[in-house]
Scaffold this motif. Sequence first.
Motif, PDB file in Angstrom:
ATOM      1  N   GLU A 384      10.887 -12.325  -5.666  1.00 12.52           N
ATOM      2  CA  GLU A 384       9.552 -11.732  -5.250  1.00 12.52           C
ATOM      3  C   GLU A 384       9.420 -10.573  -4.396  1.00 12.52           C
ATOM      4  O   GLU A 384       9.026 -10.123  -3.797  1.00 12.52           O
ATOM      5  N   PHE A 385       9.378  -9.849  -5.099  1.00 13.68           N
ATOM      6  CA  PHE A 385       9.198  -8.330  -5.387  1.00 13.68           C
ATOM      7  C   PHE A 385       8.182  -7.772  -6.090  1.00 13.68           C
ATOM      8  O   PHE A 385       7.559  -8.675  -7.578  1.00 13.68           O
ATOM      9  N   THR A 386       7.340  -7.120  -5.866  1.00 10.81           N
ATOM     10  CA  THR A 386       5.996  -6.463  -6.862  1.00 10.81           C
ATOM     11  C   THR A 386       6.802  -5.793  -7.435  1.00 10.81           C
ATOM     12  O   THR A 386       7.685  -4.458  -7.228  1.00 10.81           O
ATOM     13  N   ASN A 389       7.296  -3.043  -5.366  1.00  9.76           N
ATOM     14  CA  ASN A 389       8.366  -2.709  -4.308  1.00  9.76           C
ATOM     15  C   ASN A 389      10.041  -2.181  -4.785  1.00  9.76           C
ATOM     16  O   ASN A 389      10.641  -1.680  -4.129  1.00  9.76           O
TER      17      ASN A 389
HETATM   18  C1  LIG Z   1       5.364  -5.697  -1.155  1.00  6.94           C
HETATM   19  O1  LIG Z   1       4.808  -4.308  -0.836  1.00  6.94           O
HETATM   20  C2  LIG Z   1       4.141  -4.724  -0.489  1.00  6.94           C
HETATM   21  C3  LIG Z   1       2.672  -4.190  -0.029  1.00  6.94           C
HETATM   22  O2  LIG Z   1       3.043  -2.631  -0.174  1.00  6.94           O
HETATM   23  C4  LIG Z   1       3.677  -5.422   0.928  1.00  6.94           C
HETATM   24  O3  LIG Z   1       3.351  -5.789   1.999  1.00  6.94           O
HETATM   25  C5  LIG Z   1       5.469  -5.989   0.990  1.00  6.94           C
HETATM   26  O4  LIG Z   1       5.577  -6.632   2.148  1.00  6.94           O
HETATM   27  C6  LIG Z   1       6.576  -6.000   0.327  1.00  6.94           C
HETATM   28  N1  LIG Z   1       7.464  -7.146  -0.073  1.00  6.94           N
HETATM   29  C7  LIG Z   1       8.295  -6.638   0.315  1.00  6.94           C
HETATM   30  C8  LIG Z   1       9.339  -7.811  -0.177  1.00  6.94           C
HETATM   31  O5  LIG Z   1       9.153  -5.561   0.319  1.00  6.94           O
END
Ligand SMILES: *[C@@H]1O[C@H](CO)[C@@H](O)[C@H](O)[C@H]1NC(C)=O
Length: 808
Positions: A384-386, A389
């Motif tokens: 569940e990463f972008t 991320n």
């Molecule tokens: C991924 O990036 C988004 C936006 O920068 C942030 O809000 C989110 O917490 C991050 N997710 C993780 C799992 O680090």
Amino acid sequence: MEMAFTAQLLLLSSLFLQPVLVHSQTNGSIAVGGSLTATAEGNSSLSWLSPSGDFAFGFRPLGNNDLLLLSIWYAKIPDRTIVWYANNKPAVAPAAPLGSTVNLTAHSGLVLTSPQGEELWKSETIVGVVANGVFNDTGNFVLEDDSSKKLWESFKNPTDTILPGQIIQTGGSLASRQSETNYSKGRFQLRLQQDGNLVLNSINFTTESTNTPYYGTATTTGTVPGSEGKQLVFNDSGYMYVLRENGGKYTLTWGNRVSAMAYYTRATLNFDGVFAQYVHPKTFSGNASWEPLWSLPENICLDIDADSGPGVCGFNSICTLSAADKRPKCECPRGFSLLDPNDLYGSCKPDFIQSCEEEEEHLYDVQLLTNTDWLTPEYARSEEFTADNCSESCIQDCLCGVAIYSNQTCWKKELPLSYGRVDSSLRTTTFIKFRKDNSTLPVPPSPSPDDKKNNKTTFTGIRPVILAAALLVCLVLIAAAFSLGLFFTFQKKQVRIMQSGLNISLRPFSYQELQEATNGFTEELGRGSFGVVYKGIIQNGSQVQVAVKKLHCVIQDGDKEFKTEVNVIGKIHHKNLVRLLGYCDEGQQRLLVYELLSNGTLASFLFADVKPSWGQRMEIAYGIAKGLEYLHEECSTPIIHCDIKPQNILLDDYYTAWISDFGLAKLLMMNQSHTHTAIRGTKGYVAPEWFSNMPITTKVDVYSFGVVLLEIICCRRSIDVENNCEEKAILTNWVYDCYQEGKTDAVLDHETEALLDKKNLEKSVMVAIWCIQEDPSLRPTMRKVVQMLEGVVEVRAPPCPSSYTRSA
Ligand SMILES: *[C@@H]1O[C@H](CO)[C@@H](O)[C@H](O)[C@H]1NC(C)=O
Ligand SMILES: *[C@@H]1O[C@H](CO)[C@@H](O)[C@H](O)[C@H]1NC(C)=O
Ligand SMILES: *[C@@H]1O[C@H](CO)[C@@H](O)[C@H](O)[C@H]1NC(C)=O
Ligand SMILES: *[C@@H]1O[C@H](CO)[C@@H](O)[C@H](O)[C@H]1NC(C)=O
Ligand SMILES: *[C@@H]1O[C@H](CO)[C@@H](O)[C@H](O)[C@H]1NC(C)=O
Ligand SMILES: *[C@@H]1O[C@H](CO)[C@@H](O)[C@H](O)[C@H]1NC(C)=O
Ligand SMILES: *[C@@H]1O[C@H](CO)[C@@H](O)[C@H](O)[C@H]1NC(C)=O
Ligand SMILES: *[C@@H]1O[C@H](CO)[C@@H](O)[C@H](O)[C@H]1NC(C)=O
Ligand SMILES: *[C@@H]1O[C@H](CO)[C@@H](O)[C@H](O)[C@H]1NC(C)=O
Ligand SMILES: *[C@@H]1O[C@H](CO)[C@@H](O)[C@H](O)[C@H]1NC(C)=O
Ligand SMILES: *[C@@H]1O[C@H](CO)[C@@H](O)[C@H](O)[C@H]1NC(C)=O
Ligand SMILES: *[C@@H]1O[C@H](CO)[C@@H](O)[C@H](O)[C@H]1NC(C)=O
């Protein structure tokens, strides 16, 4: 009309080339006593020509040294491609100094002698007396006796090329050269195996053994007796096929038909492991060149994996298949450069040393690559990463060398990376880390304990020291190995050294921590032979869901061994093996903390009301086989699982199979003797040798795998007395009966998707029956099972699993 045109051009071409090539004119017949001398090129370089002048036999210069190669080449085309060379001393580069001679003798055939009189090469032991040599227009150099009996032929002693008219018998092979310009024996081989299979494989130079093939025609006996290959034939019209014992053909040449009259054709095992047939117009034209007709394997960048020996490209390098000729190209990513600038296929070294001491984010950036991956196992995986991320997490992590992103999952891998490949099927976004300022950090001096205190410019953290030292050791080893010409032999070992040096060790937990993480051991996930599993959440920067296994068999005095074993398990990383994250070893309590997979066990998936798809099931079966193969063959000491069953196979979001509980059998039987007092495993899955006095080997897992494979095929439990009549109650017996009666379809209960894939169904059932043989020695190894499932080796008809006859 066309012929006339061709003839005209041929004439033209020979006129053009005449001044460059000076040959001793022959009618193809060379009398005993004839000789050639190696002279500098451009100085009446003598050679013997075949009658048509298509081929020449003689000396060709090697690079710019005063060395020449005794060889056969195409004499009429500008690049004068070499098709054979004198080479029968595997460890010695074939070369002759200026002034060497090759003499045609009556008793030793062709003899190559240095100016000092040292014998450099001779045609293999000749039985009989040579009357003359005949250089045939096919490119074959033949030594005959006075009754025209052939005593020696260059066609029977091939190097890396085969020509029309040439045949390779079972046991015969071609060997690649070292590189395009180095004719020493290289690391790839084309072999017609004794079992009739034509394979491509690499060679392990230390043991002279062959690695698992990366390509095979599967022309073995299989189910049809007589279908095994007996010859690789390249016939006079330029068609190549494996001739089967029963006269059938397995065709290799496809594509456009080309006229043997107008084109030269050859098939060569290239130094990069690709076997290809090429054609070249015979007519002279400025830009004519060798064009590939076909090549094998389909994609060498993907087909060579850890099983088939070292990759095409070295460490950290990326293999790309060239679309035009299907040959691999190796490239260093940004921030990396070739270890040996002359070896384009060698390893890439980072131009920087990453340190955990500095402010990471400012110094590093990532290069974006698409559809790129390495087979090096990941050390961390996040879901569940972008993509952002993922790249961010790599930039901030001083161990991360590359992050691979796909399907919202981020895999982080550390250097050195191996088996790099680019392929559109990978569908990944890859972030490879490099240092922005291109500066190379000084290599730290080897750490000595006394001068380490309070010196800000030296690395003080333990991990960076290990990292840097390991990198240094690795580079030194690579360099040393290179100089010994043994680089590839040690590649695997180096990866291991690196990994053990860099691994983040298992996290020890206190009992209280785990009690809190599992909310007082409330949510039970399952019960196995080794203990009860609870769901939990641990804090590891972010919250991570885990499975906590409370072992119920407590060993006294086993403290040290427990830690040792747990650390062994903790070091095992494979995409089909559940990862151990930590452990607790406190008083009487022994707990193991695993990563938690989202989709439950294979048992709940397989025996649900709705049958999972056939394709998905076959993927799962293959995943389990790969995981077991890794445990049995890739770990430093083989790990016998002892309890393979659907309850111990977990599934992730993508229904990839992950084997859990490996290593536990050993962990919990540590103080017991080799012959076991207690049967491990679960009824219905345990191999017969548990009940006899036979030794327990990896074959017990093969047996259990066979049972699980049948369950996967049939979507039912191995023993099911309630829902099935007596003859169907025991799955293994019933399936064998169906198979023997030629009604394999019956095991599937009218499942259309699987019935359409009948060949695979049949194959899988046969593999399973091989696995459940009562006699462990008849069961295949897991490596063989994987190959059979992949279709690399053909599956023969299995015998009845049990020796005593069952009543039908
Ligand atoms: C991924 O990036 C988004 C936006 O920068 C942030 O809000 C989110 O917490 C991050 N997710 C993780 C799992 O680090
Ligand atoms: C080839 O030439 C040699 C002499 O150069 C001669 O002895 C021989 O008979 C010739 N062979 C043929 C087939 O013409
Ligand atoms: C050609 O060979 C002759 C005699 O072997 C030698 O004297 C001469 O230097 C050679 N020429 C070249 C260009 O190598
Ligand atoms: C090979 O032939 C050359 C030239 O005919 C001759 O000088 C030499 O002695 C021969 N060498 C051998 C080993 O027969
Ligand atoms: C070359 O050798 C083959 C096999 O011995 C023979 O059939 C063929 O006629 C020969 N060709 C020539 C041009 O001598
Ligand atoms: C060819 O490779 C072999 C083995 O790596 C090496 O020993 C030899 O020096 C090389 N030859 C040339 C001409 O580079
Ligand atoms: C070579 O093999 C091809 C394909 O099997 C066949 O069509 C052709 O006739 C063969 N040519 C010769 C000379 O045997
Ligand atoms: C040779 O070059 C011409 C013109 O550039 C091109 O049309 C032709 O296809 C080329 N032939 C080959 C065999 O590459
Ligand atoms: C991503 O998911 C697709 C389909 O859901 C699958 O085919 C593909 O293999 C997955 N990619 C990776 C790298 O796991
Ligand atoms: C670093 O090297 C790359 C390629 O070698 C180059 O494009 C880049 O400009 C360099 N960056 C700096 C800051 O020197
Ligand atoms: C710190 O390390 C550097 C480099 O190794 C060395 O030159 C220097 O003397 C050291 N300083 C102290 C205070 O130890
Ligand atoms: C070559 O064989 C040796 C001995 O079996 C083994 O230790 C080594 O890992 C092998 N090398 C490769 C590259 O597979």
